[in-house]
Design an enzyme around this catalytic site. Structure first.
Site, mmCIF file in Angstrom:
data_model
loop_
_atom_site.group_PDB
_atom_site.id
_atom_site.type_symbol
_atom_site.label_atom_id
_atom_site.label_comp_id
_atom_site.label_asym_id
_atom_site.label_seq_id
_atom_site.Cartn_x
_atom_site.Cartn_y
_atom_site.Cartn_z
ATOM 1 N N GLY A 1 0.830 -1.202 0.000
ATOM 2 C CA GLY A 1 0.000 0.000 0.000
ATOM 3 C C GLY A 1 0.867 1.256 0.000
ATOM 4 O O GLY A 1 0.575 2.239 -0.688
ATOM 5 N N ARG B 1 -8.074 -2.337 -1.724
ATOM 6 C CA ARG B 1 -7.886 -1.212 -0.790
ATOM 7 C C ARG B 1 -8.200 0.119 -1.478
ATOM 8 O O ARG B 1 -7.967 0.283 -2.682
ATOM 9 C CB ARG B 1 -6.454 -1.243 -0.225
ATOM 10 C CG ARG B 1 -6.208 -2.535 0.549
ATOM 11 C CD ARG B 1 -4.839 -2.592 1.150
ATOM 12 N NE ARG B 1 -4.630 -1.559 2.142
ATOM 13 C CZ ARG B 1 -3.446 -1.306 2.714
ATOM 14 N NH1 ARG B 1 -2.388 -2.009 2.353
ATOM 15 N NH2 ARG B 1 -3.330 -0.363 3.623
ATOM 16 N N GLN C 1 0.332 8.012 4.140
ATOM 17 C CA GLN C 1 0.492 7.629 2.738
ATOM 18 C C GLN C 1 -0.115 8.692 1.833
ATOM 19 O O GLN C 1 0.478 9.062 0.813
ATOM 20 C CB GLN C 1 -0.168 6.265 2.493
ATOM 21 C CG GLN C 1 0.559 5.139 3.236
ATOM 22 C CD GLN C 1 -0.067 3.777 3.007
ATOM 23 O OE1 GLN C 1 -1.149 3.669 2.431
ATOM 24 N NE2 GLN C 1 0.604 2.741 3.469
ATOM 25 N N ASP D 1 -0.379 0.672 13.114
ATOM 26 C CA ASP D 1 0.056 -0.687 12.754
ATOM 27 C C ASP D 1 0.225 -1.579 13.990
ATOM 28 O O ASP D 1 0.393 -2.794 13.863
ATOM 29 C CB ASP D 1 1.372 -0.640 11.969
ATOM 30 C CG ASP D 1 1.175 0.004 10.603
ATOM 31 O OD1 ASP D 1 0.038 0.025 10.102
ATOM 32 O OD2 ASP D 1 2.171 0.503 10.029
ATOM 33 N N LYS E 1 -6.935 -1.995 6.004
ATOM 34 C CA LYS E 1 -5.503 -2.329 5.963
ATOM 35 C C LYS E 1 -5.341 -3.599 5.129
ATOM 36 O O LYS E 1 -6.224 -3.953 4.367
ATOM 37 C CB LYS E 1 -4.958 -2.475 7.389
ATOM 38 C CG LYS E 1 -4.896 -1.140 8.144
ATOM 39 C CD LYS E 1 -3.898 -0.203 7.505
ATOM 40 C CE LYS E 1 -3.853 1.156 8.191
ATOM 41 N NZ LYS E 1 -3.003 2.099 7.478
ATOM 42 N N ARG F 1 -8.682 -5.457 9.731
ATOM 43 C CA ARG F 1 -7.978 -5.846 10.961
ATOM 44 C C ARG F 1 -8.847 -5.791 12.209
ATOM 45 O O ARG F 1 -8.403 -6.244 13.268
ATOM 46 C CB ARG F 1 -6.730 -4.975 11.164
ATOM 47 C CG ARG F 1 -5.559 -5.470 10.378
ATOM 48 C CD ARG F 1 -4.253 -4.816 10.800
ATOM 49 N NE ARG F 1 -3.246 -5.159 9.805
ATOM 50 C CZ ARG F 1 -2.212 -4.397 9.472
ATOM 51 N NH1 ARG F 1 -2.044 -3.231 10.076
ATOM 52 N NH2 ARG F 1 -1.356 -4.795 8.568
HETATM 53 C C1 S3P Z 1 2.551 4.018 6.254
HETATM 54 C C2 S3P Z 1 1.485 4.657 6.795
HETATM 55 C C3 S3P Z 1 0.372 3.952 7.442
HETATM 56 C C4 S3P Z 1 0.745 2.551 7.851
HETATM 57 C C5 S3P Z 1 1.485 1.818 6.781
HETATM 58 C C6 S3P Z 1 2.744 2.562 6.369
HETATM 59 C C7 S3P Z 1 3.571 4.818 5.571
HETATM 60 O O1 S3P Z 1 -0.713 3.893 6.522
HETATM 61 O O2 S3P Z 1 -0.400 1.812 8.213
HETATM 62 O O3 S3P Z 1 1.865 0.528 7.242
HETATM 63 O O4 S3P Z 1 4.685 4.305 5.344
HETATM 64 O O5 S3P Z 1 3.295 5.968 5.246
HETATM 65 P P1 S3P Z 1 -1.744 5.123 6.450
HETATM 66 O O6 S3P Z 1 -0.916 6.323 6.332
HETATM 67 O O7 S3P Z 1 -2.594 4.946 5.233
HETATM 68 O O8 S3P Z 1 -2.533 5.025 7.726
#
Ligand code: S3P
Length: 441
Positions: free
Chosen positions: A98, A126, A173, A324, A351, A355
């Site tokens: 993701g 997703r 993200q 996480d 996720k 989860r």
């Molecule tokens: C991450 C942000 C999180 C996290 C993922 C890694 C990242 O997701 O759950 O494992 O590296 O920016 P979200 O920002 O969508 O919550």
């Protein structure tokens, strides 16, 4: 056949949990370095890069886009394109990542060609509108070719304009995707966050000489236009991933007499809320900063000594800082005295698995009294953890690892099925479990 390749593993109860472990490199930082070093001029050297399936996936994508990457011993060398990427032939397969698909979407929005990205069945279920919407507002053409706003995602980049964007979900993200696209935009791009999220992108860009302005909940950068930023290769030292350390922190914190020492772990304030939660539950956890000047973020040694824990409530702005680690909060709650409540965590439903569902199902199988809520769960502890059962990984790496930690406290061995997904983020997990005294075969 090694346990990592096999489909299932049986974890036995453990009476003594003790040891020193070096956990693998941070997954979020490794993803971002893979992308930014591919954009830079020259060859970056990266120590501590996480060599897991997700991170190999992103390196392969960057190679298809014109970068070079090779491991020599434990060091990764990435030679960047120093300018625009090269148009890849065919579709980029982002596997289960993701972070890979969403962050790379931002960089691809700035490239003057069309790219298509896809992934495995979980990734293709997703939500991707959260990144397509801001990218379209910035001027990219983005098509979501899957059902209900999911991947495959086709991006035709071009001339972008900076925007002010308030993501509807707290997501590092999404923030990172928008900032990455903002590098190629005319004007300023600002992300306004309702709750702060992990800030690795801001820190790494700053370390590469891109000025990022952080003003309260507003993060912004000035775009460089279609040519993108001129950034130089450099040396990086990736700290250990606190989300991987979290398994051992929780395992030791929950059992009287347990202790672990974890050197070289990243200590980003937006990532260590699990430690605050466990301390609130009564755990003894100490952090000692190291003086490694080459580390790209603060890191140090975490020492944990087990105690009897009491239940707690986790909600609100704390959620993004341990998103996480919530399966582990549930595990700690199962072993603690009294009630543990997780709220405001509906994001867990999108996720790698749902989860909330997958944790509740597996806790129930192990005899834990847990009630599913739309945005979390309520756990009544302490449970007599039932062994002799089989746990379903739901194809989600964090599930079998979290349940293995609970299995250490069960009354009989627990079988975990479909565990290949663990290689996504922590291929050495089962070896490390044995190093602290667990039995897994
Ligand atoms: C991450 C942000 C999180 C996290 C993922 C890694 C990242 O997701 O759950 O494992 O590296 O920016 P979200 O920002 O969508 O919550």
């Amino acid at each position: 056949m090694s346990s990592q390749q096999s489909k299932s593993i049986t974890v036995s109860p453990c009476t003594r949990l003790h040891g020193v472990l070096s956990v693998p490199g941070d997954k979020s930082i490794s993803h971002r370095i893979a992308m930014l070093a591919s954009l830079a001029s020259g060859t970056s050297t990266v120590r501590g890069f996480l060599r897991s399936e997700d991170c190999v996936t992103i390196l392969e994508a960057m190679i298809r886009l014109g970068a070079r990457a090779e491991f020599t011993g434990g060091v990764l060398r990435i030679t960047g394109t120093g300018g625009p990427f090269q148009c890849p032939a065919g579709v980029l397969d982002m596997g289960n990542s993701g972070t890979g698909i969403r962050l790379l979407a931002g960089l691809l929005a700035g490239q003057a060609f069309t790219t298509e990205m896809t992934g495995d069945a979980s990734l293709r279920s997703r939500p991707m509108r959260r990144v397509s919407e801001p990218l379209v507002r910035m001027g990219a053409a983005v098509e979501l070719l899957g059902n209900n706003g999911c991947a495959p995602i086709r991006i035709t980049g071009g001339t972008l304009r900076g925007i002010d964007y308030a993501p509807p979900v707290a997501s590092a993200q999404v923030k990172s995707c928008v900032l990455f696209a903002g590098l190629f935009a005319e004007g300023r791009t600002t992300v306004v966050e309702a709750s702060p999220t992990r800030d690795h992108t801001e820190r790494l860009l700053t370390a590469m000489g891109v000025p990022v302005r952080v003003d309260g909940n507003r993060v912004s950068l000035q775009g460089y236009g279609a040519a993108g930023p001129k950034i130089q290769a450099r040396a990086w030292n990736v700290p250990g991933d606190i989300s991987s350390a979290a398994f051992w922190i929780t395992a030791a914190a929950c059992r009287e007499g347990g202790s672990v020492e974890l050197p070289g772990v990243g200590w980003n304030p937006r990532r260590n809320a699990l430690v605050s939660v466990l301390r609130r539950m009564g755990a003894s956890i100490h952090f000692e900063a190291s003086t490694d000047a080459t580390a790209c973020e603060e890191m140090g040694t975490i020492r944990v000594e087990g105690r009897r824990l009491r239940g707690t409530e986790v909600c609100g702005a704390e959620i993004p800082d341990l998103i996480d680690e919530l399966p582990l909060v549930a595990v700690a709650g199962a072993l603690a005295e009294g009630r543990t409540v997780i709220r405001d965590a509906a994001e867990l439903r999108v996720k790698e698995s749902d989860r909330i569902r997958s944790v509740v199902d597996n806790l129930t199988r192990m005899g834990v009294r847990v009630e599913e809520q739309p945005d979390g769960m309520v756990i009544e502890g302490p449970a007599t953890v039932r062994g002799g059962v089989t746990i379903d990984s739901y194809g989600d790496h964090r599930l079998p690892m979290a349940m293995a930690i609970l299995a250490l406290s069960a009354d009989a061995p627990v079988r975990l099925d479909d565990i290949a997904c663990v290689n996504k983020s922590y291929p050495e997990f089962w070896d490390d479990l044995r190093k602290v005294g667990g039995h897994a075969e």
